[in-house]
Design a protein around this motif. Structure first.
Motif: not given
Ligand SMILES: Nc1ncnc2c1ncn2[C@@H]1O[C@H](COP(=O)(O)OP(=O)(O)OP(=O)(O)O)[C@@H](O)[C@H]1O
Ligand SMILES: [Mg+2]
Lengths: 230, 225
Positions: A10-12, A35-39, A41-43, A179-181
């Motif tokens: 969780n972020f907050g 999709p964008n923002g799915a997480g 990069t976070t993963l 990948s998005h492709n």
């Molecule tokens: N450091 C952070 N603090 C708060 N929220 C974050 C942080 N990093 C990511 N998020 C949130 O986590 C969610 C997932 O972000 P992430 O960058 O992992 O998505 P993604 O799947 O890689 O997207 P994209 O396809 O655009 O690269 C987003 O809603 C983003 O706003």
């Protein structure tokens, strides 16, 4: 091998990962889309120990020094040249630049004339290629790549796709990438994961898609649109 | 050790690529020395030459810090872009990162100014106490201060203003104190002075050690990202 079990982050109050489960097997190419923002990069940042997680398990059996990665954003330093960058990054990994590999990929990526140019003067596609060159020179056993083909033109995209396949089959490098492709995902992935709504919503491969007589794009839209309506 | 070596090599490349700004810094430092030469000749009339040496060390370090200010800009750049994540991903620890950077700044800021200072005040070479200070105490002090400043500016995001206040505030204070000492013609023997110097170094070291220990890499990344 990489195993992720019930991973939560969780972020907050914002729940990004709500229990992610998957495996990326040794010697295979596992591709994560969503999709964008799915997480995604976070993963990847969690896997690379750059971020803490709230719950679950992440286990990576490869030695950290044998992991090569490409981040969502480019990491090469822009105030020094490509050659200087490569010297730094290989030195950190206690490697000498392998001349043969170096020449081969420098030519393939068409970066020979820009070897002594500062990265700040590179186009975004050139930077992406330089990032790949960095990873390849580190000679990793496991590659973790966040959108390695972002910003590349169609021709280079195909070249890189083939290159990754070749690295996987010839050098037995395990690859986990995003990948998005979708076309690329379908062609390259031994295993395809779709991350949506904080969970792995679908796991499959070319064969399953063929059996279901579906394109990955259709599957993707079905899941993502369906997920939104939940 | 390998990582620190790699870091220094990388920073050396950066410095080499921005040789113009380096030259400007050294030129300004040279200019300061020119102006100081006069002042030191007046100081020479003072009976206690130890005080003169302290004054010189202070002025020299002021010049050195001035040079470093230029390089701090580079730290700002790296911290603003969030480059720490790269270093962390490649296994660097916070302390290692700050130490490597500080070490490079110290070398870069000291070597050429030393040569210049000794050219201008070659008489000082005959004073063992001066050599002891400028070759040992000053580098260590400088390393520790750089370490602290890099740490604070990078990992607490204190920002440019605080950095300048800290640097120049500290040196304003020190020069005030030195002036007072010179005025009072305070008699201090070498042992006392060296003990004070070592004491300061010890305190700075403990502070650096503690804050590095207290702040964990994972928490930092969370906070910075
Ligand atoms: N450091 C952070 N603090 C708060 N929220 C974050 C942080 N990093 C990511 N998020 C949130 O986590 C969610 C997932 O972000 P992430 O960058 O992992 O998505 P993604 O799947 O890689 O997207 P994209 O396809 O655009 O690269 C987003 O809603 C983003 O706003
Ligand atoms: Mg992303």
């Amino acid at each position: 091998m990489l195993v992720v079990k019930n991973l939560k982050k969780n972020f907050g109050s914002k729940k990004v990962l709500k229990g992610v489960d998957f495996k990326a097997e040794k010697g295979k190419i596992t591709v994560l889309c969503g999709p964008n923002g799915a997480g995604k990069t976070t993963l990847i940042r969690i896997i690379l120990k750059l971020m803490k997680y709230d719950e679950g398990e992440v286990s990576l059996s490869t030695d950290f020094n044998k992991i090569g990665f490409i981040f969502h954003k480019d990491i090469l330093f822009s105030d020094i040249t490509l050659k200087e960058n490569l010297l730094f990054f290989t030195k950190v990994k206690r490697k000498n630049i392998n001349k043969e590999i170096f020449d081969k990929y420098l030519n393939l990526f068409n970066l020979k004339n820009d070897l002594n140019t500062k990265l700040s003067k590179y186009s975004s596609g050139m930077k992406r290629k330089a990032e790949l060159l960095r990873v390849i020179l580190e000679e990793p056993e496991f590659m973790i790549l966040d959108e390695p083909t972002a910003n590349l033109d169609p021709l280079v995209k195909i070249e890189i796709r083939e290159l990754l396949k070749k690295l996987n089959s010839e050098k037995n490098i395990t690859i986990f990438m995003t990948s998005h492709n979708l076309d690329e995902v379908e062609k390259i992935g031994d295993k395809i994961l779709i991350l949506n709504n904080g969970k792995i919503a679908w796991t499959g491969d070319k064969k399953i898609l063929e059996e279901e007589k579906l394109e990955l794009e259709e599957k993707f839209l079905e899941i993502v649109r369906g997920g939104k309506n939940e | 050790m390998n990582r620190i070596k790699a870091l220094i090599m990388k920073d050396f490349f950066t410095a080499r690529n921005s040789v113009k700004s380096l030259l400007i810094s050294y030129t300004i430092f040279l200019f300061v020395l020119f102006m100081m030469k006069n002042y030191f000749q007046r100081l020479n009339d003072l009976p206690d030459n130890i005080l003169i040496i302290i004054a010189i060390i202070l002025f020299v370090s002021m010049g050195l810090l001035f040079i470093t200010t230029g390089f701090m800009r580079y730290i700002f750049q790296e911290s603003a872009i969030g480059k720490e994540e790269i270093y962390f991903a490649y296994g660097y620890g916070v302390g290692e990162l700050c130490f490597g950077k500080a070490l490079f700044f110290t070398v870069l800021s000291l070597v050429i100014p030393y040569i210049l200072v000794l050219l201008f005040f070659s008489g000082l070479l005959k004073t063992p106490f001066f050599l002891f200070n400028i070759l040992l105490i000053l580098p260590i002090l400088f390393l520790l201060i750089s370490y602290l400043v890099i740490f604070l500016t990078w990992f607490t995001k204190l920002g440019t203003a605080v950095y300048f206040v800290m640097f120049f505030g500290v040196f304003f204070l020190i020069s005030k104190v030195v002036k007072k000492i010179i005025k009072m013609k305070l008699k201090m023997n070498l042992t006392t002075i060296i003990s004070i110097e070592l004491g300061i170094i010890l305190i700075l070291f403990i502070i650096s050690y503690l804050i590095t220990k207290l702040i964990k890499k994972e928490n930092l990344i969370e906070k910075l990202s």
